[in-house]
Enzyme design. Sequence first.
Site, short mmCIF file in Angstrom:
data_model
loop_
_atom_site.label_atom_id
_atom_site.label_comp_id
_atom_site.label_asym_id
_atom_site.label_seq_id
_atom_site.Cartn_x
_atom_site.Cartn_y
_atom_site.Cartn_z
N GLU A 46 1.71 -0.29 -4.94
CA GLU A 46 0.49 0.52 -5.41
C GLU A 46 1.82 2.34 -5.65
OE1 GLU A 46 -3.08 2.90 -3.67
OE2 GLU A 46 -1.71 2.25 -2.11
N ASP A 65 0.86 -1.02 0.34
CA ASP A 65 0.20 -0.67 0.05
C ASP A 65 0.61 1.22 0.33
OD1 ASP A 65 -2.54 1.38 0.61
OD2 ASP A 65 -1.91 2.11 2.16
#
Length: 528
Positions: A272, A212
């Site tokens: 990401e 993330d």
Amino acid sequence: MPPHPNSVLPVSTDWWRDAVFYQIYVRSFADGNGDGIGDLAGIRSRLPYLADLGVDALWMTPFYPSPMADHGYDVADPRDVEPVFGDLAEFDALLAEAHALGLRVTIDLVPNHSSHDHEWFQAALAAGPGSPERARYLFRDGRGADGSEPPNNWPSVFGGPAWTRVPDGQWYLHIFAPEQPDLNFTNPEVVADLEETMRFWLDRGVDGFRIDVAHGMAKPDGLPDMVPMDDTGLLADHGPGDHRFDQDGVHLVHRRIRAVLDRYPGTMAVGEVWVSDDVRLAQYLRQDELQLAFNFKLLTAEWDADALRQAVTDSLAAVEGTPAPACWVLSNHDRPRHVTRYGGGELGLRRARAAALLQLALPGAAYLYNGDELGMPDVDLPDEVLQDPMWERSGRTERGRDACRIPVPWSGAEPPYGFTSLASTWLPMPEGWQQLTAQAQTGDPASIQSLYRAALRLRRTSGAFGDANLEWLPSPDGCLAFRRPGGLVCLVNLSAGALQLPEGRVLLASAEVGDGTLPADAAVWLTA
């Protein structure tokens, strides 16, 4: 019962290079205990469905202990399971059953920040300014005569300032919600703790991580003011002027992450990385950093031949010269679903069917979002049920991401469509979805689910795809055409009228092509 055809995991250290991953938004996939919230038991019950669908691997969003200020991306303990979702024994069983079905399992790693309920942050609040406990985070004195102004002008991507003041007068940085304080990755304890978290899950047998905010973690020395920006919102790349992301020091963190993975052969990480510049994105894919990075250009492109061709060209250019393949995404839990982006209704569904064949014909890895294979659209929710922190933080001007997080419909004619045994679900499901359910689409050769099954089967078994290259072919205006080295030709018709099909055997089409033409908003796979 005979063994599932995918029951043995192939021995491969680079299985991820052309794998199809299926993203499970855990709260919304399947509820196993009847509380209206998806959980690990629900996922376990649907593993045979995923194996039959034909995907290679799963990506599970965070299921760790969390106060759920950002639905699990505020992690209070990264080495345990949130009781709402189950426990470690349930996770271990899920992992074993997935592997027995030939499905690899990757999980979310959330290194940039912790929950404000994390024991470290609570210790930092108690310890006071200048303490080793505060050095794990980014506490600073405020500006102004009395320190009442934030230390710099950085905005939170959820709205408002990226700083919150604590009772003793200091401020702490949170690029996201106040409940998500940023960690200080210049602190050796922070890096060591991340490595310990990775080993905890790798030792249990996970096959990798989705990282993330993989372009976060590093902040510039002195935390200087950044260039003021009109749009500071979620998932926007503002380039070098935005000091919150893509600082050079982030690559040191990724090398530490890769060093851990390299001790577990066959594991991987995908980042990401909301960085639109191809050169900058490629830096995350160096030999000693990430194996994959999401390239979101396909996700952000309009339904237009030139835009999609440019998205593909740029995405391939970004990985050229790196060890990594391209990594294709059409939807995820942070963006409007592509059925809705492409116009919604029957038009959006037709285009989504064509986009599925485009995505799965491209070289590299592909990520599907749960419900893509059902043609799920976004849902226009009433204000009172919205839960995304963006809604409140923006002063109720940004509706947030709840519309693309509606629970998956499995069966039946009324909500909750087999998602749960409870009458209600954590986000409400709409009426009129009976034909959208997995059960209704299974066995219907005309359904988008059947299209995905066929495409995934061909992608896995056909030699027509060849290696990780493609060649653009001449095509009429408003169309895309390319050939893969194995002989597969993908033609996508984004023009207003039907096209005469070129010579070749039709392997799969997103619409009826029996008359020798490809309708508008349709795609076809051909081979000589």
